[in-house]
Write a protein that holds these residues in place. Sequence first.
Motif, short mmCIF file in Angstrom:
data_model
loop_
_atom_site.label_atom_id
_atom_site.label_comp_id
_atom_site.label_asym_id
_atom_site.label_seq_id
_atom_site.Cartn_x
_atom_site.Cartn_y
_atom_site.Cartn_z
N ASP A 115 0.83 -1.20 0.00
CA ASP A 115 0.00 0.00 0.00
C ASP A 115 0.87 1.26 0.00
O ASP A 115 0.65 2.19 -0.78
N ILE A 116 1.87 1.27 0.86
CA ILE A 116 2.75 2.44 0.97
C ILE A 116 3.55 2.63 -0.31
O ILE A 116 3.64 3.74 -0.85
N SER A 117 4.12 1.55 -0.82
CA SER A 117 4.92 1.63 -2.05
C SER A 117 4.07 2.06 -3.24
O SER A 117 4.47 2.93 -4.03
N ALA A 118 2.90 1.46 -3.37
CA ALA A 118 2.01 1.79 -4.49
C ALA A 118 1.57 3.25 -4.42
O ALA A 118 1.46 3.94 -5.44
N GLY A 119 1.34 3.73 -3.21
CA GLY A 119 0.94 5.12 -3.05
C GLY A 119 2.01 6.09 -3.53
O GLY A 119 1.73 7.04 -4.26
N VAL A 120 3.25 5.83 -3.15
CA VAL A 120 4.36 6.69 -3.56
C VAL A 120 4.49 6.73 -5.07
O VAL A 120 4.58 7.80 -5.69
N PHE A 121 4.49 5.55 -5.70
CA PHE A 121 4.69 5.52 -7.15
C PHE A 121 3.46 5.98 -7.91
O PHE A 121 3.56 6.46 -9.04
N GLY A 122 2.30 5.87 -7.29
CA GLY A 122 1.10 6.41 -7.91
C GLY A 122 1.15 7.93 -8.03
O GLY A 122 0.88 8.49 -9.09
N VAL A 123 1.53 8.60 -6.93
CA VAL A 123 1.61 10.06 -7.01
C VAL A 123 2.78 10.48 -7.90
O VAL A 123 2.69 11.50 -8.61
N ALA A 124 3.86 9.69 -7.91
CA ALA A 124 5.00 10.02 -8.77
C ALA A 124 4.60 9.97 -10.24
O ALA A 124 4.94 10.86 -11.02
N PHE A 125 3.85 8.94 -10.62
CA PHE A 125 3.43 8.81 -12.01
C PHE A 125 2.53 9.98 -12.43
O PHE A 125 2.69 10.55 -13.51
N GLN A 126 1.61 10.34 -11.55
CA GLN A 126 0.73 11.45 -11.89
C GLN A 126 1.50 12.76 -11.99
O GLN A 126 1.21 13.61 -12.85
N TRP A 127 2.47 12.96 -11.12
CA TRP A 127 3.29 14.16 -11.17
C TRP A 127 4.04 14.26 -12.50
O TRP A 127 4.11 15.31 -13.12
N LEU A 128 4.59 13.12 -12.94
CA LEU A 128 5.33 13.12 -14.20
C LEU A 128 4.43 13.37 -15.40
O LEU A 128 4.82 14.07 -16.35
N THR A 129 3.26 12.80 -15.39
CA THR A 129 2.40 12.86 -16.57
C THR A 129 1.47 14.07 -16.59
O THR A 129 0.99 14.46 -17.65
N LEU A 130 1.20 14.64 -15.41
CA LEU A 130 0.31 15.80 -15.33
C LEU A 130 1.11 17.05 -14.96
O LEU A 130 0.66 17.87 -14.15
N SER A 131 2.26 17.17 -15.54
CA SER A 131 3.18 18.27 -15.23
C SER A 131 2.47 19.62 -15.29
O SER A 131 1.78 19.93 -16.26
N GLY A 132 2.65 20.41 -14.23
CA GLY A 132 2.04 21.73 -14.18
C GLY A 132 0.64 21.74 -13.61
O GLY A 132 0.12 22.80 -13.26
N ARG A 133 0.01 20.57 -13.52
CA ARG A 133 -1.36 20.50 -13.01
C ARG A 133 -1.47 19.60 -11.79
O ARG A 133 -2.57 19.28 -11.34
#
Length: 200
Positions: A150-168
């Motif tokens: 759960d903890i690992s998936a959470g970290v990489f989930g927000v990381a992926f969104q940060w990379l793909t939704l840059s600026g938003r």
Amino acid sequence: MSSRRLVEAAAELIVEKGWEATTAAEVGRRAGYSRAMVHARYGSKDAILDAFFSHEYVQNLVPSPEPGATGLDEALAHFDRIHELYAEAPDFLRALFAMTFEAVKSTSPVRPLLRTWLTRGVELVEAGLRKGIDDGSVRSDIDVDRAVNDISAGVFGVAFQWLTLSGRYDLARELTCLRARLVVEYAPYNRSRTHAARHS
């Protein structure tokens, strides 16, 4: 020749085009060095990758336990380190996360290093949770393996969104919200609200 300068040049190129598409010569040029100088110092592109993962920024993301920290603090310590790196060197953090997702390919040269680094991180989270069960900062009835996932998936989930939704996408805010949710989920009820507030 500054290793730090070269590694930071590599990070810039990783963000722009990925590690596999980046050449050692490009890294050298971006850092202000000749191809011959880079070859003489490192010998190969793989050695630059090793230097990247030896950089203090990367090492600090899987921190050793601090004296006096609870088990729950240790299990969630990487959230605080990601926050710090985001504030200090967001492009470097972006490069690290970009390489993490690039490593999904079985042929990726990044994959072995990422697996070693991520395994270490997972082990620290698990150790923190188990210590937390013993010291009372983590609920005793949790499934540790599920919590680690759960903890690992959470970290990489927000990381992926940060990379793909840059600026938003507000990475700092989302990390804070995720950390608070994990505290409520895994701390004993009488501690979770205080712990979440203290680290928000």
